[in-house]
Scaffold this active site. Structure first.
Site, short mmCIF file in Angstrom:
data_model
loop_
_atom_site.label_atom_id
_atom_site.label_comp_id
_atom_site.label_asym_id
_atom_site.label_seq_id
_atom_site.Cartn_x
_atom_site.Cartn_y
_atom_site.Cartn_z
CE LYS A 90 27.15 46.11 50.87
NZ LYS A 90 28.38 47.12 50.30
CG ASP A 139 28.61 50.44 53.79
OD1 ASP A 139 29.45 49.62 53.09
OD2 ASP A 139 27.90 51.13 53.08
CG LEU A 154 50.73 30.68 31.92
CD1 LEU A 154 51.86 29.79 31.95
CD2 LEU A 154 50.77 31.74 30.88
CB CYS A 184 40.67 43.67 39.72
SG CYS A 184 39.52 43.39 41.31
C1 UGA Z 1 42.41 39.89 40.71
C2 UGA Z 1 43.66 39.49 41.28
O1 UGA Z 1 43.99 38.21 41.04
C3 UGA Z 1 43.93 39.81 42.77
O2 UGA Z 1 45.17 39.49 43.04
C4 UGA Z 1 43.54 41.17 42.99
O3 UGA Z 1 43.69 41.40 44.39
C5 UGA Z 1 42.22 41.34 42.49
O4 UGA Z 1 42.06 41.26 41.18
C6 UGA Z 1 41.89 42.86 42.60
O5 UGA Z 1 42.58 43.81 42.27
O6 UGA Z 1 41.05 43.36 43.48
P1 UGA Z 1 40.00 38.63 40.88
O7 UGA Z 1 39.66 39.62 39.77
O8 UGA Z 1 38.95 38.57 41.89
O9 UGA Z 1 41.28 39.07 41.30
O10 UGA Z 1 40.06 37.23 40.06
P2 UGA Z 1 41.28 36.44 39.33
O11 UGA Z 1 41.39 34.98 40.08
O12 UGA Z 1 42.28 37.21 39.15
O13 UGA Z 1 40.68 36.12 37.84
C7 UGA Z 1 40.12 37.45 36.98
C8 UGA Z 1 39.78 36.89 35.50
O14 UGA Z 1 40.96 36.27 34.87
C9 UGA Z 1 38.74 35.88 35.70
O15 UGA Z 1 37.40 36.16 34.62
C10 UGA Z 1 39.28 34.77 35.27
O16 UGA Z 1 38.35 33.87 34.46
C11 UGA Z 1 40.37 35.22 34.17
N1 UGA Z 1 41.53 34.23 34.13
C12 UGA Z 1 42.29 34.13 35.21
C13 UGA Z 1 41.78 33.75 32.88
O17 UGA Z 1 40.95 33.79 32.09
N2 UGA Z 1 42.93 32.65 32.95
C14 UGA Z 1 43.69 32.59 34.01
O18 UGA Z 1 44.68 31.72 33.64
C15 UGA Z 1 43.38 33.03 35.29
#
Ligand code: UGA
Length: 453
Positions: free
Chosen positions: A35, A30, A274, A284
């Site tokens: 870090k 890095d 869901l 992301c």
């Molecule tokens: C997401 C993907 O789930 C990962 O597979 C992917 O690797 C990652 O992006 C990435 O591209 O680096 P992340 O953003 O860390 O992961 O978290 P998630 O658990 O997917 O949640 C994303 C958002 O969706 C959160 O704000 C969560 O509260 C919301 N969410 C999730 C909902 O509102 N409802 C759900 O049923 C699930």
């Protein structure tokens, strides 16, 4: 194998620690001295459950440096895991990716090296990175060493913040895009313990019972790059879909959680992602859906489904304020408490966190906003000094004289708060459960007028 990882953000450090756990010798690079110093001292740069522990356990196989010269020549596989943050127009900033590719190219030693794009990069980046490496390599080579010196592969990451180690050690699949047989073979060797699940699990992270061998999806470069975007966009649109159904459920008097269960048990649909509520945030889904729409536009294609999912998600944040306004009638001068700031539980990440937009919208309407989050408050103070909110050390503190509470992030510790005591401390015991997650009966018996989005 000897591995280098460029970038010690979420993806980089998690990948490094997990490959170290599998027995590989890993050097993390890095450009940020601070870090690297703290990583050498065993301090994880991010809040991620279990990361500090695993970092200590694999310390002997992990090295940290700011120098490409120390890392690249000795490595058979080099992962690029630098940030690609969105620019003002939403397209990803590729300056770190390009700088990493140049430095890798300038330091290749002639042994065949696989350079792997692990960052989420625009479709076509594999070829672009290859051309930058080739140019830097040819420039530095001078004396003209020959032969196949490197190949670029794409190995998209599917880990979720908050469960990053679990997702990395026990993935649903591993995707490798490579147009070069030798590169694919080396990646297979690298990931063999994961694919076969032959490694001993960390004591605090047991292997899920049902997990067998992990499927390997081997593709060309462009397909692997598109898989990453298509997966994130699909998850994002699942969330927006249930949020759209949730609005109709509210009108007709149906319970969206029961509806989600009823449709999710159909194996073709699946129950996960869901969960209705405020919608997605984080680094992301917003960035990747925007990038997908913009890439499609470059080819003259519209993506109406993905665009609609984005719009539904944007509206959910506004609907929080609208719902509160219709309950309280006036927001000016009212005290509103937000439970949770992070974009999801088990992280302190505030990128595109709905809580920030909601707090700003409430303040703009004249409300006084109090906030609590178990881990993200220091980061919020540091990264958002302009945010006009009062930070409370304990969740109960936000209730004193408050006119309403909003559950923004479903931290597990919020489930069993002393709701009766909080209700009695409030000016009016109103709560908006923004994640459809709290126990409605417990809230009602504590004296709350509780409603959902
Ligand atoms: C997401 C993907 O789930 C990962 O597979 C992917 O690797 C990652 O992006 C990435 O591209 O680096 P992340 O953003 O860390 O992961 O978290 P998630 O658990 O997917 O949640 C994303 C958002 O969706 C959160 O704000 C969560 O509260 C919301 N969410 C999730 C909902 O509102 N409802 C759900 O049923 C699930």
């Amino acid at each position: 194998m000897k591995v280098a990882i460029i970038g010690t953000g979420y993806v980089g450090i998690t990948t490094g620690v997990c490959l170290g756990w599998l027995g590989h010798d890993v050097t993390c690079v890095d450009t940020d001295d601070g870090k690297i110093e703290s990583l050498r001292a065993g301090v994880a740069p991010i809040y991620e459950p279990g990361l500090g522990e695993l970092l200590t356990q694999v310390a002997g196989r992990l090295h940290f440096t700011t120098s490409y010269v120390d890392a690249i020549p000795r490595s058979q596989v080099v992962f690029i895991a630098v940030g690609t943050p969105p620019t003002a127009d939403g397209s990803p900033n590729l300056q770190y990716l390009s700088a990493a590719a140049q430095s890798i190219g300038a330091n290749l030693d002639g042994e065949f090296t696989v350079v792997v794009n692990k960052s989420t990069v625009p479709i076509g980046s594999g070829n672009w990175v290859e051309s930058i490496i080739r140019e830097a390599d040819e420039k530095g080579r001078g004396s003209g060493r020959r032969g196949e010196r490197f190949a670029v592969a794409s190995n998209p990451e599917f880990l979720r913040e908050g469960t990053a180690l679990h997702d990395s050690l026990y993935p649903d699949r591993i995707v490798i895009g490579a147009d070069h047989a030798r590169a694919l073979e080396m990646m297979y060797t690298l990931y063999r313990p994961l694919l076969e699940q032959s490694f001993a699990p960390p004591s605090f992270l047991p292997r899920p019972d049902a997990l067998g061998a992990v499927p390997l999806v081997a593709t060309d470069l462009a397909s692997a790059e598109l898989i990453k975007y298509a997966a994130n966009a699909f998850l994002a649109l699942k969330i927006s879909y249930i949020n759209e159904i949730s609005q109709l459920a509210g009108k007709v008097g149906a319970d969206v959680s029961l509806v989600a269960n009823g449709i999710g048990l159909d194996a073709r649909i699946g129950r996960r992602f869901l969960q209705a509520g405020i919608g997605w945030g984080g680094s992301c889904f917003g960035k990747d859906t925007a990038a997908l729409v913009s890439t499609a536009a470059d080819y003259g294609l519209a993506m109406p489904i993905v665009s609609a999912a984005r719009e539904v998600n944007r509206r959910q944040r506004e609907r929080v304020v609208e719902r509160l306004l219709s309950e309280l009638k006036i927001l000016k001068g009212k005290i509103i408490g937000l439970l949770g700031l992070a974009f999801k539980p088990n992280t302190d990440d505030l990128r595109d966190a709905p809580a920030l937009d909601i707090a700003r919208a409430l303040v703009a309407r004249g409300a006084r906003v109090r906030v609590h989050d178990p881990v993200a408050m220091d980061r919020a103070r540091r990264e958002h000094p302009q945010l006009e909110v009062s930070y409370c050390a304990e969740p109960e503190e936000i209730a004193a004289q408050a006119d309403a509470l909003i559950l923004v992030t479903e931290w597990p510790q919020y489930r069993d708060l002393n709701w009766a005591r909080m209700a009695s401390a409030m000016n009016s015991a109103v709560i908006l459960d923004g994640r459809h997650w709290l126990d409605a009966t417990a809230l009602a018996s504590a004296g709350f007028r509780a409603f959902r989005l």
